[in-house]
Design a protein around this motif. Sequence first.
Motif, PDB file in Angstrom:
ATOM      1  N   VAL A 182     -12.543   1.219   2.392  1.00  0.00           N
ATOM      2  CA  VAL A 182     -11.590   0.433   3.182  1.00  0.00           C
ATOM      3  C   VAL A 182     -10.847  -0.576   2.306  1.00  0.00           C
ATOM      4  O   VAL A 182      -9.668  -0.858   2.552  1.00  0.00           O
ATOM      5  CB  VAL A 182     -12.283  -0.279   4.373  1.00  0.00           C
ATOM      6  N   ILE A 183     -11.518  -1.122   1.275  1.00  0.00           N
ATOM      7  CA  ILE A 183     -10.823  -2.054   0.380  1.00  0.00           C
ATOM      8  C   ILE A 183      -9.681  -1.335  -0.341  1.00  0.00           C
ATOM      9  O   ILE A 183      -8.567  -1.872  -0.478  1.00  0.00           O
ATOM     10  CB  ILE A 183     -11.807  -2.658  -0.644  1.00  0.00           C
TER      11      ILE A 183
ATOM     12  N   SER B 297      -1.844  -6.032  12.075  1.00  0.00           N
ATOM     13  CA  SER B 297      -2.180  -5.278  10.866  1.00  0.00           C
ATOM     14  C   SER B 297      -3.166  -6.084  10.029  1.00  0.00           C
ATOM     15  O   SER B 297      -3.127  -7.306  10.014  1.00  0.00           O
ATOM     16  CB  SER B 297      -0.921  -4.984  10.041  1.00  0.00           C
ATOM     17  N   LEU B 298      -4.051  -5.366   9.349  1.00  0.00           N
ATOM     18  CA  LEU B 298      -5.007  -6.027   8.472  1.00  0.00           C
ATOM     19  C   LEU B 298      -4.478  -6.053   7.044  1.00  0.00           C
ATOM     20  O   LEU B 298      -3.958  -5.050   6.550  1.00  0.00           O
ATOM     21  CB  LEU B 298      -6.354  -5.287   8.499  1.00  0.00           C
ATOM     22  N   TYR B 299      -4.616  -7.208   6.393  1.00  0.00           N
ATOM     23  CA  TYR B 299      -4.208  -7.361   4.999  1.00  0.00           C
ATOM     24  C   TYR B 299      -5.338  -8.040   4.232  1.00  0.00           C
ATOM     25  O   TYR B 299      -6.127  -8.799   4.799  1.00  0.00           O
ATOM     26  CB  TYR B 299      -2.940  -8.215   4.891  1.00  0.00           C
ATOM     27  N   LEU B 300      -5.405  -7.760   2.965  1.00  0.00           N
ATOM     28  CA  LEU B 300      -6.420  -8.387   2.129  1.00  0.00           C
ATOM     29  C   LEU B 300      -6.172  -9.889   2.033  1.00  0.00           C
ATOM     30  O   LEU B 300      -5.043 -10.326   1.842  1.00  0.00           O
ATOM     31  CB  LEU B 300      -6.410  -7.778   0.726  1.00  0.00           C
ATOM     32  N   SER B 301      -7.235 -10.670   2.172  1.00  0.00           N
ATOM     33  CA  SER B 301      -7.168 -12.108   1.925  1.00  0.00           C
ATOM     34  C   SER B 301      -7.164 -12.326   0.417  1.00  0.00           C
ATOM     35  O   SER B 301      -7.239 -11.367  -0.362  1.00  0.00           O
ATOM     36  CB  SER B 301      -8.376 -12.794   2.554  1.00  0.00           C
TER      37      SER B 301
ATOM     38  N   PRO C  83      -9.308   4.683   9.010  1.00  0.00           N
ATOM     39  CA  PRO C  83      -8.976   4.762   7.588  1.00  0.00           C
ATOM     40  C   PRO C  83      -9.432   6.098   7.015  1.00  0.00           C
ATOM     41  O   PRO C  83     -10.331   6.752   7.549  1.00  0.00           O
ATOM     42  CB  PRO C  83      -9.764   3.596   6.975  1.00  0.00           C
ATOM     43  N   LYS C  84      -8.822   6.498   5.920  1.00  0.00           N
ATOM     44  CA  LYS C  84      -9.199   7.740   5.247  1.00  0.00           C
ATOM     45  C   LYS C  84     -10.364   7.446   4.317  1.00  0.00           C
ATOM     46  O   LYS C  84     -10.204   6.855   3.247  1.00  0.00           O
ATOM     47  CB  LYS C  84      -8.010   8.295   4.464  1.00  0.00           C
ATOM     48  N   LEU C  85     -11.557   7.867   4.730  1.00  0.00           N
ATOM     49  CA  LEU C  85     -12.775   7.618   3.961  1.00  0.00           C
ATOM     50  C   LEU C  85     -13.467   8.938   3.649  1.00  0.00           C
ATOM     51  O   LEU C  85     -13.594   9.803   4.519  1.00  0.00           O
ATOM     52  CB  LEU C  85     -13.731   6.709   4.742  1.00  0.00           C
TER      53      LEU C  85
ATOM     54  N   ASN D  31      -2.621   0.183   4.202  1.00  0.00           N
ATOM     55  CA  ASN D  31      -2.688   1.308   5.133  1.00  0.00           C
ATOM     56  C   ASN D  31      -3.363   0.964   6.450  1.00  0.00           C
ATOM     57  O   ASN D  31      -3.731   1.858   7.205  1.00  0.00           O
ATOM     58  CB  ASN D  31      -3.432   2.482   4.479  1.00  0.00           C
ATOM     59  N   ALA D  32      -3.557  -0.326   6.734  1.00  0.00           N
ATOM     60  CA  ALA D  32      -4.230  -0.724   7.982  1.00  0.00           C
ATOM     61  C   ALA D  32      -3.224  -1.321   8.947  1.00  0.00           C
ATOM     62  O   ALA D  32      -3.339  -2.476   9.362  1.00  0.00           O
ATOM     63  CB  ALA D  32      -5.347  -1.716   7.672  1.00  0.00           C
TER      64      ALA D  32
END
Length: 546
Positions: A34-35, A80-84, A50-52, A42-43
């Motif tokens: 996911v990271i 949408s999710l974004y990296l902190s 997610p493509k895992l 892509n979130a």
Amino acid sequence: MDNNDIKNLWRKKSWSIPDLLGSKSEYTKIIVGVIKQLALENANVMDDCPKLDDIEEVKTWREYAPFLKGIGVVENHNGSLYLSETGKRLSGDVSFYNIATVMQEKIRIFGELLLIIEAEASTVQEVDEKICSNYNLDWKNCSNTRRRMDWLEVLGLIEGVGNRKWILTETGEQALKDWILVTPDVLESFEAVEAEYTITNPPTEISNMIQELSDNDQLHKDRCTYNLWSPSPNKIDNLRKILKYSCDKVSRSDLFNYIGNEFSLRASSVESMMPFLKASGLLEETGRNIYVASSVAKEWCQTGTDIDFIRILHCHFRFVGEMIFFAENDITRNEIYQEAKKYGLNNEKARWIAGFLVEAGLLEEPQYLHLKASAFGMEFAKTLPIADEIIYQKPNERKENVHKDMNKNETSLDEGLFNNLSAAAIDPYAEGKASGVAFEEEIAKIFRYMGFEAKRIGGPGNTDVVVRWTNDEGKVIIGIVDGKSKSSGQVSHGDVSDVAIEAHKEKNSADYVAIVGAGFSGDTIKNFAIKKTVALVTDKELIDIA
């Protein structure tokens, strides 16, 4: 780094590790996968998966989000999710060690377990006994320790050496050198170290509101006991975001869409939050389905200080500033819940208020399930008009309480019941009993607590718990409950026998069937439940009902 800095870091940590849906063997694959997907941005749709690779059953972004937010690697922006910033650093090198470091920065008593294992090869039970003794923890069973050791294992910091004992790996030894750990002596020294805080004066409207409460006893009586609700984590900051969005008039649909997208909430969750926003004096309805932040909320948005939110909350809710004073000395949460009842608040509402006060730095958690007012909190509370709980009691209750000697060591019955149920849901051998027995017994206790006739049956060839009650027409209704305690926290269809459930239902002439577990994994069991009219109930949902 001095003790005050360490104390501030400790205060920001959580006692619990958030759930990650999936088996333990898949934890690292899920996180790394996911990271990498988040790094590619892509979130964008929360209900997409997610493509895992090599994952038996991939969940949606919405289902992974609580864990990712809980360890601080993602933020939500408009659905949408974004990296902190933490997530961005981790994405540069998604090694198991770096994942462990992120968790160490967020979870209390995580790396500290390594100190126990370094001293001597130990079993989970031995580590749990020592960690509870060293840190004065009141953990009822080994589930908290086991969960932490599961993560230390999969991330490569500990390894088994036979006889159920664990030792440090080279990576674990490196962590002891790199990480800032809070030893018992450092924890005790927190008592003597206090940062210097500046209590800012409230802005005009908030100051006027506090003065009115000070001048009018009736306003104290009118303070409410509504449910409290805010998106997690960072509940105060999230409330401020919502109110900033509402500083100009906004329609109900636009507000709901914003909150739902920003915090990944369903419409029903947003709906449940609205009474709190209005009862707390933060949001006003200026027309049919038209909302705007109140004048005091707008001032809070401008100052951005947490204590201005607490000032507003205190003026509208009972037992806010009073809770700080009550916790002047180290006390248990159960003692706080008992005191809250004098103000007409149940445990859950008191827990929410305590959560806000901890987040604002006014209360501290010196040890597990304990709270204590910080020096800053005590100074701040002195600036608030405080009410005596007696004004909320009916005349006959006041007379009884004059002669009542409160036993401070008395524990809350319902809190103990609920804690035992949750612990047994993820510990099949809880209380030292045979697999699943403690969970079945706790389920029966919860139903009896709610007024039903409930009996644990258990054993081969029968259901776990039989529940009976009488409807309005005098007919006896029977329900059967199948308890599934899983250390993974997830019950899948493979854990359930369709044939057995039908046989148990027929044997007990049951009208209803429920399966109770910590969580339910996969569409197969959910489709089965719909088809067979079986209720899937999590331990948390059962506690909410109780």
